[in-house]
Design an enzyme around this catalytic site. Structure first.
Site, mmCIF file in Angstrom:
data_model
loop_
_atom_site.group_PDB
_atom_site.id
_atom_site.type_symbol
_atom_site.label_atom_id
_atom_site.label_comp_id
_atom_site.label_asym_id
_atom_site.label_seq_id
_atom_site.Cartn_x
_atom_site.Cartn_y
_atom_site.Cartn_z
ATOM 1 N N ASP A 173 3.281 9.105 -10.095
ATOM 2 C CA ASP A 173 2.185 10.053 -9.881
ATOM 3 C C ASP A 173 2.830 11.286 -9.264
ATOM 4 O OD1 ASP A 173 0.178 11.592 -8.795
ATOM 5 O OD2 ASP A 173 -0.846 9.948 -7.780
ATOM 6 N N ASP A 199 -1.368 8.730 -13.065
ATOM 7 C CA ASP A 199 0.016 8.275 -13.254
ATOM 8 C C ASP A 199 0.502 8.527 -14.673
ATOM 9 O OD1 ASP A 199 0.790 6.536 -10.725
ATOM 10 O OD2 ASP A 199 -1.345 6.276 -11.155
ATOM 11 N N TYR A 231 1.199 4.804 4.930
ATOM 12 C CA TYR A 231 0.325 4.712 3.769
ATOM 13 C C TYR A 231 0.463 5.956 2.886
ATOM 14 C CZ TYR A 231 -3.556 4.885 0.695
ATOM 15 O OH TYR A 231 -4.282 4.984 -0.449
ATOM 16 N N LYS A 252 -1.682 3.594 -3.382
ATOM 17 C CA LYS A 252 -1.231 2.332 -3.958
ATOM 18 C C LYS A 252 -0.177 2.619 -5.019
ATOM 19 C CE LYS A 252 -3.314 -0.978 -1.762
ATOM 20 N NZ LYS A 252 -2.540 -1.650 -0.723
ATOM 21 N N ASP A 253 0.336 1.554 -5.611
ATOM 22 C CA ASP A 253 1.552 1.705 -6.403
ATOM 23 C C ASP A 253 1.326 1.798 -7.891
ATOM 24 O OD1 ASP A 253 3.214 1.261 -3.983
ATOM 25 O OD2 ASP A 253 1.946 -0.513 -4.034
ATOM 26 N N GLN A 312 3.770 -12.871 -29.624
ATOM 27 C CA GLN A 312 3.841 -13.591 -30.915
ATOM 28 C C GLN A 312 5.128 -14.402 -31.080
ATOM 29 O OE1 GLN A 312 0.110 -11.951 -31.899
ATOM 30 N NE2 GLN A 312 1.170 -13.546 -32.999
HETATM 31 C C1 F6R Z 1 -5.958 5.628 -3.965
HETATM 32 C C2 F6R Z 1 -5.995 7.078 -4.112
HETATM 33 C C3 F6R Z 1 -7.180 7.820 -3.627
HETATM 34 C C4 F6R Z 1 -6.855 8.568 -2.336
HETATM 35 C C5 F6R Z 1 -8.080 9.319 -1.778
HETATM 36 C C6 F6R Z 1 -7.742 10.133 -0.543
HETATM 37 O O1 F6R Z 1 -4.755 5.102 -4.449
HETATM 38 O O2 F6R Z 1 -5.067 7.682 -4.595
HETATM 39 O O3 F6R Z 1 -8.295 6.988 -3.445
HETATM 40 O O4 F6R Z 1 -6.373 7.665 -1.359
HETATM 41 O O5 F6R Z 1 -8.594 10.188 -2.747
HETATM 42 O O6 F6R Z 1 -6.697 10.977 -0.869
HETATM 43 P P1 F6R Z 1 -6.075 12.048 0.138
HETATM 44 O O7 F6R Z 1 -5.693 11.265 1.371
HETATM 45 O O8 F6R Z 1 -4.910 12.574 -0.617
HETATM 46 O O9 F6R Z 1 -7.132 13.060 0.422
HETATM 47 MG MG MG Z 2 -2.491 10.462 -6.852
HETATM 48 MG MG MG Z 3 -2.422 6.549 -9.370
#
Ligand code: F6R
Ligand code: MG
Ligand code: MG
Length: 367
Positions: A13, A55, A230, A233-234, A243
């Site tokens: 991402d 992503d 934090y 996520k990944d 097959q």
């Molecule tokens: C989860 C994700 C989003 C952000 C949320 C807050 O993986 O990417 O839910 O965590 O939009 O984003 P920020 O902290 O960048 O404002």
């Molecule tokens: Mg993002």
């Molecule tokens: Mg993402």
């Protein structure tokens, strides 16, 4: 039997449009341009640029083996170039997954997700690349178990002589950085103790027991464990060969008829259903979700990727989508309460430690 081919999926991402919901077409264009150049100059055999949510995945075939420095450098530099485009267009979180200042030999552990294997190409080689957004690598444990160890999902385990001996699973402990190999079906119960805890134990490879043939590979990096804080996520990827002694395409897709619960969704801090969607629906917007998965189907020939087919576009997954939406409503109604919100130990990279620090003197013993 054909030649050795390496199949590499490297994803990151590097900027969202709008917020974290999707990617701007210019970013994807940059990725395809770079991939096209790499094909022209002979670095890779073929490619497809995939995406899910915010992503972008570089799906590549080449003859250089796994963990190849040139391939990894190319991916890193492509993400850097895409980041420049993301910055130019003010995209959200530009460069967010590039955790290192400079490339240092292997992209694993530097932020982007990597799933690769080297195989001898069969005469016909059906491969599905699954890309997920708003969730973590352990999200693949449930479908991989269903595909390769559950005869109620994969009747091939019972009927096909090549599958009847079962499969081996490499399970990685992401906290202790250790791996263990389970041989199934005889060690299914031992394995389930671990893979049933997908935030820590993650299936990395599945290998056919009969002849050691690679069947599946996943990306297993956890950004927060790399960065120590934090940062979303990944959003993992998974590649499954199908097959002729491996799960049929339909057996590889069948686990997603049940949108199981995964960790991720809003702020990477919630449980929610993983919804299988078509390419055009790969944009998580409700409460930044719910988490979702797309499936790119290819036939590979001499390393060339024929496809993709949009495997979850099929109507037979409508019911799964409806189930996911109902589960999303149910979980959302819990608001900030568990089990919608993740348990405390998963919150340690959020504001939780700061709130604890602020209040620590106010906690008195209860007697
Ligand atoms: C989860 C994700 C989003 C952000 C949320 C807050 O993986 O990417 O839910 O965590 O939009 O984003 P920020 O902290 O960048 O404002
Ligand atoms: Mg993002
Ligand atoms: Mg993402």
């Amino acid at each position: 039997m054909g030649e050795k081919v390496t199949f590499s999926v490297i994803k990151a991402d590097v900027g969202g449009f709008v917020g974290h919901s999707s990617t701007h077409p210019e970013l994807c264009l940059k990725a395809s341009d770079e991939l096209e150049k790499a094909k022209k100059n002979g670095l890779i055999i073929d490619f497809h640029q995939g995406k899910v949510g915010d992503d972008v995945a570089l799906i590549m075939t080449h003859d250089k083996g796994v963990n190849n420095e040139d391939i990894h450098r190319f991916a890193w530099e492509t993400f850097e170039k895409m980041t420049e485009v993301a910055k130019k267009f003010g995209q959200y979180g530009a460069g967010q997954d590039l955790l290192a200042d400079a490339f240092s030999g292997n992209i694993t552990g530097m932020g982007p997700g990597v799933a690769e294997f080297e195989i001898i190409e069969r005469d016909s080689e059906p491969i599905i690349v699954f890309l997920a957004d708003k969730t973590e690598p352990g999200a693949w444990n449930y479908p991989l178990f269903k595909m390769f160890a559950d005869p109620f999902n994969t009747i091939g385990l019972v009927i096909d002589p090549k599958m009847h001996d079962g499969f081996k699973f490499e399970v990685d402990d992401l906290i202790e950085k250790k791996k263990v190999i389970f041989s199934c079906p005889e060690e299914v119960y031992d394995m389930l103790i671990f893979i049933g805890a997908p935030s820590r134990y993650v299936i990395k490879y599945v290998i056919r027991k009969d002849d050691g043939e690679f069947a599946a590979v996943t990306s297993t990096q956890r950004l927060s464990l790399i960065a120590g804080r934090y940062i979303g996520k990944d959003d993992p990827v998974m590649v499954v060969r199908c097959q002729s002694g491996l799960p049929a395409v339909g057996e590889a897709l069948e686990p997603f008829s049940m949108p199981h619960t995964v960790a991720g969704w809003m702020r990477g801090s919630h449980h929610g259903p993983i919804m299988p969607v078509s390419f055009e629906d790969d944009t998580p917007t409700r409460f930044d979700g719910p988490p979702r998965v797309v499936a790119y189907g290819f036939q590979m020939k001499n390393g060339n990727l024929i496809g993709p087919r949009d495997m979850f576009k099929d109507k037979s997954f409508d019911r799964s989508r409806q189930k996911a939406l109902a589960a999303a409503d149910y979980l959302r109604a819990h608001g900030p309460f568990e089990p919608h919100r993740l348990p405390l130990e998963e919150m340690e990279y959020t504001t939780m430690p700061q709130v604890m620090e602020k209040l620590k003197d106010r906690f008195k013993s209860v007697e």
